[in-house]
Design an enzyme around this catalytic site. Structure first.
Site, mmCIF file in Angstrom:
data_model
loop_
_atom_site.group_PDB
_atom_site.id
_atom_site.type_symbol
_atom_site.label_atom_id
_atom_site.label_comp_id
_atom_site.label_asym_id
_atom_site.label_seq_id
_atom_site.Cartn_x
_atom_site.Cartn_y
_atom_site.Cartn_z
ATOM 1 N N GLY A 256 0.831 -1.196 0.000
ATOM 2 C CA GLY A 256 0.000 0.000 0.000
ATOM 3 C C GLY A 256 0.863 1.242 0.000
ATOM 4 N N GLU A 259 7.342 3.385 4.248
ATOM 5 C CA GLU A 259 7.660 4.478 5.161
ATOM 6 C C GLU A 259 9.066 5.015 5.025
ATOM 7 O OE1 GLU A 259 8.358 0.587 7.572
ATOM 8 O OE2 GLU A 259 6.980 1.309 6.027
ATOM 9 N N GLU A 291 1.734 5.881 7.555
ATOM 10 C CA GLU A 291 3.125 6.038 7.119
ATOM 11 C C GLU A 291 3.827 7.158 7.880
ATOM 12 O OE1 GLU A 291 4.387 3.723 5.325
ATOM 13 O OE2 GLU A 291 2.397 2.822 5.083
ATOM 14 N N HIS A 294 5.157 5.995 11.102
ATOM 15 C CA HIS A 294 6.407 5.247 10.948
ATOM 16 C C HIS A 294 7.645 6.141 11.048
ATOM 17 C CE1 HIS A 294 5.500 1.112 10.155
ATOM 18 N NE2 HIS A 294 4.719 1.345 9.121
#
Length: 831
Positions: A256, A259, A291, A294
């Site tokens: 998807g 990061e 993300e 992250h």
């Protein structure tokens, strides 16, 4: 290629400390390869031997401290460094590397719309070795300084601010110490939207052919980005640790998103070419939030070894949903998590391949095994466990522990033990015991209520637990409305601990009509309803006031179907009764998806499938009628999509295609046109000429995938043979075109036509995986598996393949999971 073992990584980390990589990449040398030169400064703590990794097309030269090494000593992906002396060293490696078409390493893509070419990296988990030489393990952090030579007119993006030096030469600002798998570059004639926030440059980027679509959503994307950035700075004491924040939407991306510090890469399907629902916009927003989380969980503080991948993914998953709820207009994100994402975790946790959220280090002995744990357990179950932890600890102590963790380990590495110690420093609760119960065990607990009628003075609740985790749950009590018995009124909501140490819980008043365990969905467990509550739910499920409670009840029904305790047709009956009145889009999408892809396509046999499809089209017609006023476009779009996919006769949807519109709307955009054409192909109502004509109308990358999917779906022996050969006999399909072809190939309506390919899958997929590697192996196991061949013969063939073949781990894991799902489907059918 050799995989890195945990023991080898520990030995190397004890021997060397890596300081800096200076890397030059030349992207102007052709369509197949690029040039890669790396200089690595490192220290040996003692005399000894080690190795560096790379996967070159050609290894041109290697020098260690100015002395040449023999390139022919490269063994698979390892170059030995023997006789190191204690002290400082510099390794220089000059190589030619191959571009990828599978989303691994340096992926190269030419846009069929305009002929423009783009490249980007995906270095995870060990694919940085496809780009330059590296000591590739997460606990050997270093500074990375990259420079690139790119074709005229290209823009280069990286982990730091990129500077155009002229004549196609670009330099990227050196990073702080980061792990090897987090290095990233992206280059091409990007369309960019740039801004500044909190003193940092922010940018969003996509290929030029998608520019109008990115521009249309730029304000929304950047608003979400800024809101999440600000909210994280309210939660976290450590500031954002990098010099810029770019988000690049890249083609043919396997995950998807990824990061990479300062340069998050997303699959460019998130740049919407066609109409989408608000739930899909919420999903994109959640991925943005995930993300960004992250940047702290994973980038600032990174796992020491891959057994602690949950330290990255579970936290980003939890923080993504929670922060989106707190900081943006998407305030019901936990409904989508409960009805969609959480089921991913439940399903994974009931398969033979299940594992603890935090597995024992010995269970992740090498990088190949590590890759298998990026699943619903590490993401959805882990996030659910953290949500339960927050409910148990309180958010204040939870955030205090997180901030202690960041302060102790910033720009370094950490383990589960480190994290638990940080939490323990911020609370009096026994978090070590909690971790043992929640993070070190596998499987799903089941909670079953027994409701005592008691008397007018009170009723009782006794919860039987199958499993042994402690739970803090809310219980919802609901009564039928006295004026309108079809409606339900909340009476009481109270919290209990599981197990119930002091016996059944007593509550005042007569027994409620509906009792819902885990109301609010704060724990991770399957729940059941008592008989009276289930009868009430069947009559009034859509009348439960809170969509999250409705999601919990629908999940209970889903689990009962999967466990053989509720007939699939009963689930369809409940959907037919309640979905036409359901107001929450995520609930509608989740229930329809399960009804279509699991019940109609797998859990019911061929004789019962037409009736199931008729039920689905009936539900969709009701939703389409209900949304004629235009007030619920997302609900209408969802109903139209599912109506198309469930159509058993071509005439109605052919009329939509011919008129380029659904009566009353919406007009057909490219996604809907390809969806209709795909269903018509399955039904044998179009031919290759019609597919070619649609591809002329939409020659984009998405159009190419749509055409591949439609051609593979044609009920014709020659079309099936051609599709099979493209997947398994040639190696020129990209990851996305392979997936599209595989999605079209197997159709329940064409079982007799494709029956002879079922045994071929188990031989051809093994050979394909060996030739093309983990990414295509995973695609083959997920999409090319004969999922609709739900019979004992297919199960026998699969089990023989598992027992006889030396399978690539990525393919083995997919087959283990697919065959377990097949066994479950057979059990449900027999029930």
């Amino acid at each position: 290629m050799s995989v890195l073992t945990r023991d080898e990584a520990q030995t190397r980390a004890q021997l060397i400390d890596v300081h800096r990589y200076t890397v030059a990449l030349d992207l102007t040398t052709g369509d197949e390869t690029f040039e890669s030169r790396a200089a690595i400064q490192f220290t040996a703590r003692a005399a000894g031997d080690t190795f560096v990794e790379l996967k070159p097309a050609l290894l041109r030269s290697v020098t260690l401290d100015g002395q040449p090494l023999d390139p022919h000593t490269l063994d698979q992906n390892r170059l030995a460094l023997t006789g190191l002396t204690e002290g400082e060293h510099e390794l220089r490696v000059d190589a030619t590397m191959r571009y990828s078409r599978t989303g691994e390493g340096m992926h190269r893509f030419t846009d069929p719309t305009d002929g423009e070419t783009y490249v980007y990296t995906q270095m995870f988990l060990e694919d940085i070795q496809r780009v330059f030489a590296v000591f590739d393990q997460p606990d050997l952090k270093a500074v990375f300084a990259l420079s690139l030579t790119a074709p005229e007119g290209w823009t280069v993006l990286g982990n730091g601010i990129a500077t155009d030096e002229g004549d196609g030469h670009w330099s990227i600002a050196p990073t702080p110490p980061v792990s090897t798998y987090l290095v990233a570059v992206a280059a091409g004639p990007w369309h960019s939207v740039r801004t500044e926030h909190a003193g940092l440059p922010f940018g969003i980027h996509c290929r030029r052919s998608l520019a109008p679509h990115l521009d249309a959503d730029a304000d929304e994307i950047l608003t979400i980005t800024r809101a999440c950035y600000d909210r994280y700075h309210e939660k976290f004491e450590e500031p954002y640790p990098f010099d810029s924040y770019d988000q690049a939407f890249v083609p043919e991306f396997n995950a998807g998103a990824m990061e990479n510090p300062g340069l998050v890469t997303f699959r460019d399907e998130f740049v919407y070419r066609s109409a989408v629902t608000d739930t899909e916009r919420q999903t994109r927003a959640m991925v943005i939030a995930h993300e960004m989380a992250h940047m702290w969980f994973g980038d600032l503080v990174t796992l020491t070894w891959w057994d602690d991948i949950w330290l990255n993914e579970s936290f980003a998953e939890y923080m993504g949903y929670q922060t989106l709820t707190e900081a943006t207009r998407h305030t019901d994100t936990w409904v989508a998590f409960g009805i969609d994402r959480k089921s991913w975790g439940y399903d994974a946790d009931q398969r033979p391949s299940t594992h603890p959220v935090a597995p024992d280090p010995d269970a992740v002995p090498d990088t190949a095994s590590a890759m298998l744990n990026f699943d619903g357990i590490s993401y959805a179950k882990g996030a659910s466990a953290l949500r339960q932890l927050v409910a148990w600890l309180g958010e204040k102590d939870f955030l205090a522990g997180i901030n202690t963790h960041f302060a102790r380990h910033k720009f370094g590495n950490a383990t589960l033990a480190d994290f638990i110690d940080s939490l323990a420093a911020s609370t009096d609760r026994d978090v070590h015991k909690w971790a043992e119960k929640w993070l070190r065990t596998s499987g799903v607990d089941t909670l079953t209520p027994t409701v005592g009628n008691g008397s007018e003075a009170g009723w009782t609740l006794d919860v039987t637990q199958h499993g042994n985790r402690p739970h803090r749950i809310a219980v919802g009590a609901y009564d039928r409305d006295l004026v309108d018995p079809g409606q339900l009124t909340p009476r009481d909501r109270f919290e209990i601990d599981i197990p119930q140490r002091d016996g059944p819980t007593g509550r005042p008043g007569r027994r409620p009509d509906l009792v819902v365990l885990n109301d609010g969905d704060l724990t991770y467990a399957k729940v059941r309803l008592d008989d009276r509550s289930w009868a009430t739910a069947l009559e009034s499920l859509s009348a439960i006031p809170d969509p999250l409670t409705r999601a919990v009840v629908w999940n209970a029904a889903r689990d009962m179907v999967r466990d053989g305790e509720l007939a699939p047709t009963a689930y369809l009956d409940a959907a037919r009764t309640h979905l036409p009145r359901e107001s929450d889009l995520a609930v509608v999408q989740g229930v329809l998806a399960f009804a279509a892809t699991q019940i109609a396509d797998r859990y019911l046999g061929p004789d019962d499938r037409p009736a199931a499809l008729a039920t689905l089209t009936s539900i969709c017609r009701a939703l389409i009628r209900r949304t004629e006023d235009g007030n619920a476009p997302g609900l209408r779009l969802t109903a139209v999509r599912h109506f198309i996919s469930a159509a058993t006769q071509p005439d109605g949807i052919q009329d939509w295609l011919n008129s380029d519109s659904v009566p009353g709307g919406p007009e057909l955009d490219p996604e809907l046109r390809w969806r209709i054409l795909y269903r018509l192909a399955v039904l044998g109502a179009v031919d290759d000429d019609a597919i070619a004509a649609e591809l002329t109308r939409d020659p984009s990358a998405t159009g190419q995938e749509g055409a591949a999917r439609c051609r593979a779906a044609l009920p014709d022996g020659d079309a099936k043979a051609a599709a099979w050969d493209r997947m398994f006999r040639t190696d020129d399909l990209s990851n996305y075109l392979f997936t599209a072809t595989a999605q079209g190939f197997w159709q329940p309506e064409q079982a007799d036509l494709v029956r002879r390919y079922v045994p071929r899958f188990y031989t051809d997929a093994v050979e394909l995986a060996d030739r093309r590697g983990p990414a295509i192996a995973e695609c083959a196991g997920r999409y090319a598996f004969p999922i609709h061949a739900a019979d004992e013969e297919s199960l026998r063939l699969g089990e023989e393949c598992l027992s006889a073949a030396d399978l690539l781990p990525a393919l083995r894991r997919k087959l283990v999971d697919q065959l377990d799902d097949l066994r479950r489907a057979l059990r449900v059918r027999e029930g």
